[in-house]
Scaffold this motif. Structure first.
Motif, PDB file in Angstrom:
ATOM      1  N   TYR A   1       0.863  -1.177   0.000  1.00 45.21           N
ATOM      2  CA  TYR A   1       0.000   0.000   0.000  1.00 45.21           C
ATOM      3  C   TYR A   1       0.899   1.226   0.000  1.00 45.21           C
TER       4      TYR A   1
ATOM      5  N   TYR B   1      -3.310   0.266  -3.513  1.00 44.60           N
ATOM      6  CA  TYR B   1      -3.064  -0.990  -2.803  1.00 44.60           C
ATOM      7  C   TYR B   1      -3.222  -2.132  -3.793  1.00 44.60           C
TER       8      TYR B   1
ATOM      9  N   ASN C   1     -12.710   3.131  -3.455  1.00 41.44           N
ATOM     10  CA  ASN C   1     -11.678   2.305  -4.071  1.00 41.44           C
ATOM     11  C   ASN C   1     -12.075   2.025  -5.516  1.00 41.44           C
TER      12      ASN C   1
ATOM     13  N   HIS D   1     -14.943   3.072   0.322  1.00 40.46           N
ATOM     14  CA  HIS D   1     -13.875   2.740   1.272  1.00 40.46           C
ATOM     15  C   HIS D   1     -14.178   3.271   2.675  1.00 40.46           C
ATOM     16  N   ASP D   2     -14.647   4.525   2.774  1.00 42.81           N
ATOM     17  CA  ASP D   2     -14.920   5.141   4.076  1.00 42.81           C
ATOM     18  C   ASP D   2     -16.033   6.174   3.900  1.00 42.81           C
TER      19      ASP D   2
ATOM     20  N   THR E   1     -18.681  -0.818   3.283  1.00 40.96           N
ATOM     21  CA  THR E   1     -17.358  -0.226   3.079  1.00 40.96           C
ATOM     22  C   THR E   1     -16.301  -1.328   3.071  1.00 40.96           C
ATOM     23  N   PHE E   2     -15.177  -1.052   2.396  1.00 42.11           N
ATOM     24  CA  PHE E   2     -14.133  -2.059   2.225  1.00 42.11           C
ATOM     25  C   PHE E   2     -12.768  -1.408   2.390  1.00 42.11           C
ATOM     26  N   LYS E   3     -11.900  -2.074   3.121  1.00 41.56           N
ATOM     27  CA  LYS E   3     -10.586  -1.538   3.415  1.00 41.56           C
ATOM     28  C   LYS E   3      -9.716  -1.493   2.164  1.00 41.56           C
ATOM     29  N   ALA E   4      -8.772  -0.595   2.173  1.00 37.88           N
ATOM     30  CA  ALA E   4      -7.747  -0.538   1.129  1.00 37.88           C
ATOM     31  C   ALA E   4      -6.523  -1.284   1.654  1.00 37.88           C
ATOM     32  N   ASN E   5      -6.665  -2.594   1.776  1.00 39.29           N
ATOM     33  CA  ASN E   5      -5.632  -3.433   2.365  1.00 39.29           C
ATOM     34  C   ASN E   5      -5.243  -4.508   1.360  1.00 39.29           C
TER      35      ASN E   5
ATOM     36  N   SER F   1      -6.416  -8.214   2.588  1.00 38.14           N
ATOM     37  CA  SER F   1      -7.855  -8.464   2.600  1.00 38.14           C
ATOM     38  C   SER F   1      -8.455  -8.321   1.209  1.00 38.14           C
TER      39      SER F   1
END
Length: 851
Positions: free
Chosen positions: A316, A353, A424, A466-467, A491-495, A498
């Motif tokens: 990232y 990411y 994202n 994302h947020d 929502t979904f993380k920028a990881n 994952s």
């Protein structure tokens, strides 16, 4: 009895004394026929060893009168020399393995197509593992190629992994990149995203760049050149290493690697893991990532060799975009307004990411003395995307994101919907392929190769939230399948980890949501003839490619599938090399490509509408060269001319009002690239000198249709214009470099590289009057101290200073505005232009223990 005992002891002492002796010799650099100082000389199976002096000479006391000496030097192919008596040995020649990169790889020997000096009639430069390990530091792998002719690297100021490189003025979408023979350019647009390959420096054994049409047997269109990345494989010897590096801006990296060696049953394994993180040179360009590498090898006999490899580099990083020069002058060269603080927490609204595991299975089959079969079956699964804003931002007085005000606005929303959120843009894919090559020795001087290149690619692209930043949901009113609008609360993380499985369902996607399938099949063949002073090759390939698109966002379910487009392509190329004498060699090659358009150029404006203007791009190349080899000096001269018709050029800049990226595409473009390249090196005792020069003239020809879009893909303008004689931008057309390595002491060396760039123009696509950037030069310095430890162990300390003179320069210009009346200028450029400043002085320090 006592007499017998003393007699036996005296006999053994005499035998040992008689068997010991002294061996002397001289080690020579095989490329320039000069002494090689610092080479290791070890008696095989013992810890007895020494090193060559400044004149390449050595003296070693051997414990027995027969045995084998192993002579090695980092970056050269080791050599074993049997001895059956003491005294002086004949001259020992070590060949640089930078020109024999497949010598360090135990797999893919028929797929990894590497050129050998002037035996292959092309322009080629090679980078060995030693140079990669020493000089890469915190940089992208692209920076290992900057000291070769006609290569320009840009994009470093954007953030970790955002660099891009040009070869002879052609961008990454027109340069072929191969990983152990596996094509890795993006199937949709031909681009390379180096953040996806952030672990390449850890796993690369060598890199070879073939400029121009190259000699690769694959059915690929290497217009600018072909870059072969040759990775580590399962090492045949047991051992390993530990690495720790640190650098400017709180960067650090740790790596561990271990090889089991090949056991008596032919099995072996190599494993490597690393972690890195740093704040980035520019403000708000933090990043972190890992790299893993697992290689399993099996050699049941001399005829078969198998290797399974899996590697990946999840990462990232926050990003920086180009800004007006006036903005940098006001806030500083490191200014980046894509971020702000929420209390003590730093948050960026722009980032990237990605996690792209790559697996391949290699099989080398020595059918008999005359024929070999090499195959690689590969797969990659890319998961991730970019982070960006959606909605109305709120900024502080100095231009940073005001997160507190944004959250307050969202919480005060009357219906709970977000006035601003982070999203994202997801770009997932699954890619499967097979490359196979059969080689047959028809005669002692004539080889025939034939093979296949098969690929199947499916990409999935959409946006997800994302947020929500304090809001209850995001309102999407553009989805055709939700005529009353769609409220998205997921929502979904920028990881990067994952992202392998954690992304939005179809009902949770907004802005766009589509798939594409690209199937590719190619067949290639080559004849190669070689005698003592002459070699020649002829290659040809045919390929077929099909495209189809499914759009779930802009079309109803009944109409989501596009028309299937199929097209064919071909190429033919050949060349010859003639050795006039041991010192002089000449070569020439030519080739013609008919290349299918990329997927993104077939369908208009990211819809299912087929672009009627796309047709195969036509590339014709001519190249000739000369090689000189003297006792203490070697040099190469290359001349080239490449014409390219019916191509598409795309560039981007950032609107300083909206903060959006603006994309400019030119259709029907013709380019003419011609130039001269020189590279040379020589040794004077313990001093190695090298240099390069490239002079290019890269221009557009005729007319071009220009289309301007925003980052949401809305058309802003469209027109046809005359671009004849316009200069190609984004790469310096004049480059010059000098470098030196000096062996100060037996275990201490220092090196320096200076590069000068001129005739660099703005990256604005095809226009008639392009804007030239100021020229600049950069000096890099480095030093290495090796501490030999018992056996083959070694501790190496490396220190680099890049841009040691802290040269302030503009590395990229993404607009071409001339100064208006009374407008301020910077180094002759209007301050209204969008630009990136290059990185100032940076440093890195590393410690590597090999065992």
């Amino acid at each position: 009895m006592r007499k017998i005992y003393f007699t036996m002891v005296a006999f053994f002492i005499a035998a040992v004394a008689f068997s010991q002796g002294t061996i002397t010799g001289t080690v020579i650099d095989g490329e320039i026929n000069e002494p090689l100082p610092g080479a290791s000389v070890v008696v095989q199976g013992t810890t007895v060893g020494t090193s060559t002096d400044f004149d390449g000479k050595f003296t070693i006391e051997v414990p027995q009168s027969t045995g084998t000496l192993v002579i090695s030097y980092i970056g050269y192919t080791p050599k074993s020399i049997p001895f059956s008596s003491t005294g002086s040995l004949p001259q020992i020649v070590l060949e640089p393995n930078a020109d024999e990169l497949d010598g360090v790889v135990v797999v893919g020997t028929g797929i990894i197509d590497l050129a050998r000096d002037r035996e292959t009639p092309i322009a080629v430069s090679s980078i060995g593992a030693k140079q990669i390990q020493e000089k890469i530091g915190t940089q992208d792998i692209t920076m290992t190629l900057v000291n070769t002719p006609s290569v320009y690297v840009a994009g470093q100021s954007s953030g970790y992994g955002d660099s891009r490189m040009s070869v002879r003025g052609f961008g990454q979408d027109n340069t072929a990149f191969l990983l152990n023979g596996q094509p890795i350019n993006g199937m949709e647009d031909g681009l390379m995203y180096w953040s996806n390959w952030s672990g390449m420096a850890d796993i690369a054994n060598g890199i070879q760049i073939q400029r121009g049409l190259g000699s690769s047997k694959l059915a690929i269109s290497s217009v600018g050149g072909t870059v072969n990345f040759v990775t580590k494989a399962t090492d045949k010897k047991e051992g390993g290493f530990a690495y720790y590096g640190m650098a400017n801006d709180s960067y650090y990296k740790g790596t561990l690697g271990y090889n089991t060696g090949m056991n008596e049953n032919g099995f072996g394994a190599s494993v490597m893991l690393s972690h890195w993180q740093g704040n980035g040179y520019n403000d708000g360009t933090e990043g972190y990532g890992q790299n893993y590498f697992i290689s399993l090898g099996y050699s049941p006999n001399d005829r078969h060799n198998f290797n399974f490899l899996i590697t990946g580099a999840p990462q990232y990083h926050d990003q920086n975009f180009s800004k007006r020069i006036s903005t940098y002058l006001e806030y500083g060269r490191k200014y980046n307004n894509n971020n702000g603080y929420l209390g003590d927490e730093f948050i960026s609204e722009r980032g990237n990411y990605y996690h792209k595991p790559v697996a391949n299975l290699n099989w080398d089959f020595n059918i008999n003395d005359k024929s070999q079969l090499s195959s690689v079956l590969y797969a990659s699964w890319g998961r991730g995307g970019s982070v960006g804003p959606v909605g109305s931002s709120v900024r502080t007085d100095d231009g940073y994101v005001n997160w507190s005000a944004i959250i307050a606005n969202n919480e005060a929303s009357a219906d709970g919907s977000a006035t601003y959120a982070l999203r994202n843009s997801v770009n997932n894919h699954a890619w499967y392929g097979l490359v196979t090559n059969y080689k047959l020795e028809l005669t002692d001087n004539l080889d025939w190769n034939v093979g296949f290149d098969l690929r199947s690619y499916k990409g999935t692209h959409f946006r997800q939230i994302h947020d929500l930043l304090g809001a209850d949901y995001f309102q999407d009113n553009g989805h055709i399948r939700y005529p009353s609008g769609n409220q998205i609360s997921a929502t979904f993380k920028a990881n990067p980890w994952s992202a392998l499985g954690g992304f939005a369902d179809e009902s949770e996607r907004y802005a766009w949501d589509y798939d594409e399938r690209i199937n590719y099949g190619g067949m290639f063949t080559q004849l190669e003839y070689a005698v003592e002073n002459f070699s020649a090759f002829m290659q040809g390939s045919l390929s077929s490619q099909s495209h189809i698109r499914w759009d779930r966002y802009q079309y109803t379910e009944a109409n989501e599938e596009s028309e299937k487009i199929s097209n064919g392509g071909y190429n033919i190329k050949g060349g010859a090399s003639y050795k006039i004498s041991e010192a002089h060699t000449i070569y020439a090659n030519t080739g013609y490509y008919s290349r299918q358009p990329y997927h993104d150029n077939i369908y208009l404006n990211f819809t299912n509408d087929v672009n009627p203007l796309t047709e195969n791009e036509k590339i014709f190349g001519l190249e000739a060269g000369y090689g000189l080899r003297l006792n203490n000096f070697s040099a190469n001269l290359n001349l080239y001319r490449t014409s390219w018709e019916d191509r598409v050029v795309t560039s981007s800049t950032t609107d300083d009002v909206t903060g959006q990226e603006i994309f400019t595409s030119n259709f029907g473009v013709k380019q003419l690239h011609s130039g001269l390249e020189i590279d040379a090196k020589g040794r004077i005792n313990q001093l190695m000198l090298r240099g390069f020069l490239s002079i290019g003239n890269w221009e557009y020809s005729g007319d071009a249709r220009t289309l301007v879009r925003d980052e949401d893909r809305n058309i802003l303008s469209e027109e046809t214009e005359d671009v004849d004689g316009g200069k190609v931008g984004d790469a310096a057309q004049f480059t010059f470099g000098l470098g030196a390595d000096y062996q100060i002491l037996e275990n201490l060396s220092a090196d320096a590289d200076y590069r000068f760039y001129d005739n660099l123009y703005a990256d604005v696509g095809a226009i008639k009057e392009n804007l030239e950037l100021p020229s600049f030069g950069i000096l890099d310095l480095g030093a290495t101290y090796n501490i030999p430890i018992a056996g083959a162990n070694n501790l190496s300390l490396r220190f680099n200073v890049n841009n040691a003179l802290h040269k302030i320069y503009i590395s990229e210009l993404t607009s071409a505005n001339l100064p208006t009346a009374g407008e301020e200028t910077y180094d002759g450029l209007a301050v209204s232009n969008f630009a990136y400043f290059g990185l100032g002085r940076t440093w890195n320090l590393s410690l590597r223990y090999s065992f």
